[in-house]
Design a protein around this motif. Structure first.
Motif, PDB file in Angstrom:
ATOM      1  N   TYR A  54       0.962  -1.121  -0.038  1.00  0.00           N
ATOM      2  CA  TYR A  54       0.057   0.104   0.071  1.00  0.00           C
ATOM      3  C   TYR A  54       0.999   1.156   0.142  1.00  0.00           C
ATOM      4  CZ  TYR A  54      -3.334   3.452   0.842  1.00  0.00           C
ATOM      5  OH  TYR A  54      -4.075   4.721   0.821  1.00  0.00           O
ATOM      6  N   GLY A  55       0.957   2.032  -1.098  1.00  0.00           N
ATOM      7  CA  GLY A  55       1.792   3.197  -1.491  1.00  0.00           C
ATOM      8  C   GLY A  55       1.727   3.732  -2.741  1.00  0.00           C
ATOM      9  N   GLY A  56       2.796   4.679  -3.084  1.00  0.00           N
ATOM     10  CA  GLY A  56       2.686   5.292  -4.102  1.00  0.00           C
ATOM     11  C   GLY A  56       3.275   4.249  -5.315  1.00  0.00           C
ATOM     12  N   PRO A  57       2.794   4.667  -6.569  1.00  0.00           N
ATOM     13  CA  PRO A  57       3.436   3.993  -7.850  1.00  0.00           C
ATOM     14  C   PRO A  57       5.005   4.221  -8.151  1.00  0.00           C
ATOM     15  CG  PRO A  57       2.317   6.003  -8.677  1.00  0.00           C
ATOM     16  CD  PRO A  57       2.112   5.689  -6.895  1.00  0.00           C
ATOM     17  N   LEU A  58       5.621   5.158  -7.540  1.00  0.00           N
ATOM     18  CA  LEU A  58       6.927   5.522  -7.967  1.00  0.00           C
ATOM     19  C   LEU A  58       7.875   4.409  -6.779  1.00  0.00           C
ATOM     20  CD1 LEU A  58       7.506   9.201  -8.063  1.00  0.00           C
ATOM     21  CD2 LEU A  58       7.660   7.597  -9.860  1.00  0.00           C
ATOM     22  N   ALA A  59       7.468   4.418  -5.646  1.00  0.00           N
ATOM     23  CA  ALA A  59       8.301   3.478  -4.779  1.00  0.00           C
ATOM     24  C   ALA A  59       7.793   2.052  -5.171  1.00  0.00           C
ATOM     25  CB  ALA A  59       7.667   3.622  -3.148  1.00  0.00           C
ATOM     26  N   ALA A  60       6.667   1.689  -5.681  1.00  0.00           N
ATOM     27  CA  ALA A  60       6.129   0.100  -5.822  1.00  0.00           C
ATOM     28  C   ALA A  60       6.863  -0.229  -7.183  1.00  0.00           C
ATOM     29  CB  ALA A  60       4.846   0.400  -6.470  1.00  0.00           C
ATOM     30  N   ALA A  61       7.324   0.517  -8.207  1.00  0.00           N
ATOM     31  CA  ALA A  61       8.091   0.346  -9.284  1.00  0.00           C
ATOM     32  C   ALA A  61       9.309  -0.119  -8.756  1.00  0.00           C
ATOM     33  CB  ALA A  61       8.161   1.627 -10.154  1.00  0.00           C
ATOM     34  N   ARG A  62      10.021   0.575  -7.825  1.00  0.00           N
ATOM     35  CA  ARG A  62      11.173   0.290  -7.383  1.00  0.00           C
ATOM     36  C   ARG A  62      11.438  -1.288  -6.541  1.00  0.00           C
ATOM     37  NH1 ARG A  62      11.625   5.689  -5.278  1.00  0.00           N
ATOM     38  NH2 ARG A  62      11.598   4.717  -3.152  1.00  0.00           N
ATOM     39  N   ILE A  63      10.336  -1.410  -6.121  1.00  0.00           N
ATOM     40  CA  ILE A  63      10.239  -2.928  -5.175  1.00  0.00           C
ATOM     41  C   ILE A  63       9.594  -3.951  -6.038  1.00  0.00           C
ATOM     42  CG2 ILE A  63      10.584  -1.550  -3.349  1.00  0.00           C
ATOM     43  CD1 ILE A  63       7.619  -1.915  -2.707  1.00  0.00           C
ATOM     44  N   ALA A  64       8.642  -3.847  -6.625  1.00  0.00           N
ATOM     45  CA  ALA A  64       7.719  -4.823  -7.371  1.00  0.00           C
ATOM     46  C   ALA A  64       8.559  -6.164  -7.591  1.00  0.00           C
ATOM     47  CB  ALA A  64       6.714  -4.270  -8.118  1.00  0.00           C
ATOM     48  N   ASP A  65       9.467  -5.933  -8.450  1.00  0.00           N
ATOM     49  CA  ASP A  65      10.218  -7.164  -9.305  1.00  0.00           C
ATOM     50  C   ASP A  65      10.949  -7.774  -8.066  1.00  0.00           C
ATOM     51  OD1 ASP A  65       9.373  -6.838 -11.639  1.00  0.00           O
ATOM     52  OD2 ASP A  65      11.036  -5.737 -12.520  1.00  0.00           O
ATOM     53  N   ARG A  66      11.419  -7.141  -7.137  1.00  0.00           N
ATOM     54  CA  ARG A  66      12.431  -7.699  -6.069  1.00  0.00           C
ATOM     55  C   ARG A  66      11.586  -8.421  -5.193  1.00  0.00           C
ATOM     56  NH1 ARG A  66      16.592  -3.980  -3.403  1.00  0.00           N
ATOM     57  NH2 ARG A  66      17.084  -5.769  -2.381  1.00  0.00           N
ATOM     58  N   LEU A  67      10.214  -7.988  -4.873  1.00  0.00           N
ATOM     59  CA  LEU A  67       9.408  -8.717  -3.700  1.00  0.00           C
ATOM     60  C   LEU A  67       8.555  -9.638  -4.403  1.00  0.00           C
ATOM     61  CD1 LEU A  67       8.918  -5.754  -1.350  1.00  0.00           C
ATOM     62  CD2 LEU A  67      10.117  -7.789  -1.046  1.00  0.00           C
ATOM     63  N   GLY A  68       8.323  -9.780  -5.908  1.00  0.00           N
ATOM     64  CA  GLY A  68       7.577 -10.729  -6.717  1.00  0.00           C
ATOM     65  C   GLY A  68       6.084 -10.231  -6.563  1.00  0.00           C
ATOM     66  N   LEU A  69       5.816  -8.770  -6.744  1.00  0.00           N
ATOM     67  CA  LEU A  69       4.651  -8.069  -6.413  1.00  0.00           C
ATOM     68  C   LEU A  69       3.757  -8.019  -7.880  1.00  0.00           C
ATOM     69  CD1 LEU A  69       5.222  -5.306  -4.218  1.00  0.00           C
ATOM     70  CD2 LEU A  69       3.790  -7.174  -3.664  1.00  0.00           C
ATOM     71  N   ALA A  70       2.562  -8.428  -7.905  1.00  0.00           N
ATOM     72  CA  ALA A  70       1.663  -8.092  -8.978  1.00  0.00           C
ATOM     73  C   ALA A  70       0.875  -6.998  -8.637  1.00  0.00           C
ATOM     74  CB  ALA A  70       0.922  -9.584  -9.380  1.00  0.00           C
ATOM     75  N   LEU A  71       0.919  -5.935  -9.272  1.00  0.00           N
ATOM     76  CA  LEU A  71       0.101  -4.685  -9.224  1.00  0.00           C
ATOM     77  C   LEU A  71      -0.847  -4.398  -9.991  1.00  0.00           C
ATOM     78  CD1 LEU A  71       3.252  -2.505  -8.154  1.00  0.00           C
ATOM     79  CD2 LEU A  71       1.740  -3.466  -6.269  1.00  0.00           C
ATOM     80  N   LEU A  72      -2.093  -4.424  -9.815  1.00  0.00           N
ATOM     81  CA  LEU A  72      -3.102  -4.231 -10.547  1.00  0.00           C
ATOM     82  C   LEU A  72      -3.584  -2.640 -10.995  1.00  0.00           C
ATOM     83  CD1 LEU A  72      -5.657  -7.198  -9.599  1.00  0.00           C
ATOM     84  CD2 LEU A  72      -3.526  -7.240 -11.129  1.00  0.00           C
ATOM     85  N   GLU A  73      -3.868  -2.477 -12.205  1.00  0.00           N
ATOM     86  CA  GLU A  73      -4.086  -0.963 -12.402  1.00  0.00           C
ATOM     87  C   GLU A  73      -5.268  -1.256 -13.623  1.00  0.00           C
ATOM     88  OE1 GLU A  73      -1.384   1.029 -15.182  1.00  0.00           O
ATOM     89  OE2 GLU A  73      -0.512   0.998 -13.336  1.00  0.00           O
ATOM     90  N   PRO A  74      -6.152  -0.349 -13.864  1.00  0.00           N
ATOM     91  CA  PRO A  74      -7.004  -0.222 -14.978  1.00  0.00           C
ATOM     92  C   PRO A  74      -6.241   0.165 -16.101  1.00  0.00           C
ATOM     93  CG  PRO A  74      -8.311   0.721 -13.170  1.00  0.00           C
ATOM     94  CD  PRO A  74      -6.623   0.544 -12.573  1.00  0.00           C
ATOM     95  N   ALA A  75      -6.503  -0.276 -17.405  1.00  0.00           N
ATOM     96  CA  ALA A  75      -6.042   0.032 -18.597  1.00  0.00           C
ATOM     97  C   ALA A  75      -6.158   1.596 -18.843  1.00  0.00           C
ATOM     98  CB  ALA A  75      -6.610  -0.497 -19.800  1.00  0.00           C
ATOM     99  N   ASP A  76      -5.112   2.058 -19.321  1.00  0.00           N
ATOM    100  CA  ASP A  76      -5.207   3.550 -19.612  1.00  0.00           C
ATOM    101  C   ASP A  76      -6.435   4.099 -20.428  1.00  0.00           C
ATOM    102  OD1 ASP A  76      -2.773   3.884 -18.170  1.00  0.00           O
ATOM    103  OD2 ASP A  76      -1.585   4.307 -19.840  1.00  0.00           O
ATOM    104  N   ASP A  77      -6.933   3.092 -21.327  1.00  0.00           N
ATOM    105  CA  ASP A  77      -7.894   3.387 -22.315  1.00  0.00           C
ATOM    106  C   ASP A  77      -9.225   2.899 -21.575  1.00  0.00           C
ATOM    107  OD1 ASP A  77      -7.535   0.715 -22.445  1.00  0.00           O
ATOM    108  OD2 ASP A  77      -7.603   1.070 -24.654  1.00  0.00           O
ATOM    109  N   TRP A  78      -9.188   2.746 -20.445  1.00  0.00           N
ATOM    110  CA  TRP A  78     -10.630   2.160 -19.769  1.00  0.00           C
ATOM    111  C   TRP A  78     -11.690   3.323 -19.951  1.00  0.00           C
ATOM    112  CZ3 TRP A  78     -13.647   3.190 -15.528  1.00  0.00           C
ATOM    113  CH2 TRP A  78     -14.814   2.528 -15.426  1.00  0.00           C
TER     114      TRP A  78
END
Length: 268
Positions: A54-78
């Motif tokens: 739970y937190g912002g996308p910038l920090a999430a981008a730095r840690i997602a791969d290392r922690l094996g996180l799958a972060l869901l988000e709606p498509a840009d064109d939704w």
């Protein structure tokens, strides 16, 4: 090992409420230390444990791969892809470079992050030209300016509204109870376009104000990242249910959600 709710170092009311709800169901809460070296140490200590974010996308981008996180988000064109009966306005997905050419007032915002201040701009010349995360190819949503009388955030899991809250009236922060009308509109929307959203999402809806038509008209404001959304007056435990699904271990990712993983790292 207990699952972990990892939060950003930004102390907000939602962070505190979710941490309390997580502790009540046996999750450990860990705060990501500020700064790159300190944050890396936090990630190293969590290696091998099931982690939710739970937190912002910038920090999430730095840690997602290392922690094996799958972060869901709606498509840009939704949002621009919805029928106008659900949006109440014209919405277009374009680039910042194209938005610079606008010669009319328009509401402009990024689809998901906060790289550009969401606002009504008198024309394209008022939009920022450069920035740390801004460039000509930055995707933006351009829509007709409208006024929402009341706005509600609904936390959705598996196509059903789990909880919700009013968060604004006439553009000003004003948390309060969710209404049956807001939930009913969300249910109608989800029945029509639900498969086009992740299984866990924060959906903002509201009532449009039209000086020429006093009838109440509901419309979608936007779809948000649950793992970066304030819960306001919603039930924190039910919000946590949505957050855990929306930002959790890639090994627990459901097949239908693969196309909604941020960055596409788990979409294969």
């Amino acid at each position: 090992m207990n699952p972990v709710l990892l939060t950003s170092a930004q102390d907000t009311s939602t962070t505190r409420l979710l941490a309390e709800a997580a502790g009540a169901r046996g999750l450990d809460t860990v705060v990501l230390a500020r700064g790159v070296p300190a944050g890396a140490d936090t990630v190293d200590r969590l290696a091998g444990r099931p982690v939710h974010w739970y937190g912002g996308p910038l920090a999430a981008a730095r840690i997602a791969d290392r922690l094996g996180l799958a972060l869901l988000e709606p498509a840009d064109d939704w949002l621009p892809g919805l029928p106008e009966e659900f949006t109440g306005r014209r919405i277009e997905l374009t680039t910042l470079a194209e938005a610079w050419t606008l010669r009319r007032p328009a509401f402009v915002k990024p689809p998901a992050d906060k790289s550009l201040p969401p606002a009504v701009y008198a024309d394209g010349s008022r939009l920022p030209r450069t920035g740390e995360r801004l460039g000509p190819d930055t995707p933006v949503l351009v829509s007709d300016p409208v006024t929402f009388g009341a706005e509600y955030r609904l936390f959705v899991l598996d196509g059903a509204v789990r909880t919700g809250s009013r968060y604004a009236r006439f553009g000003r922060l004003d948390p309060g109870p969710v209404t049956t009308e807001a939930v009913a509109f969300a249910n109608r929307l989800l029945a029509a376009v639900g498969p086009s959203l992740p299984s866990a999402v924060a959906l903002d809806v509201g009532t449009l104000l039209d000086p020429y038509d006093p009838a109440e008209r509901w419309a979608v404001v936007e779809a948000n990242l649950p793992w970066f959304a304030h819960c306001y007056a919603a039930d924190p435990g039910r919000v946590l249910d949505v957050v855990l699904r929306a930002a959790g271990p890639v090994d627990s990712l459901r097949p239908r959600d693969r196309r909604f993983v941020r960055g596409g790292s788990a979409a294969g």
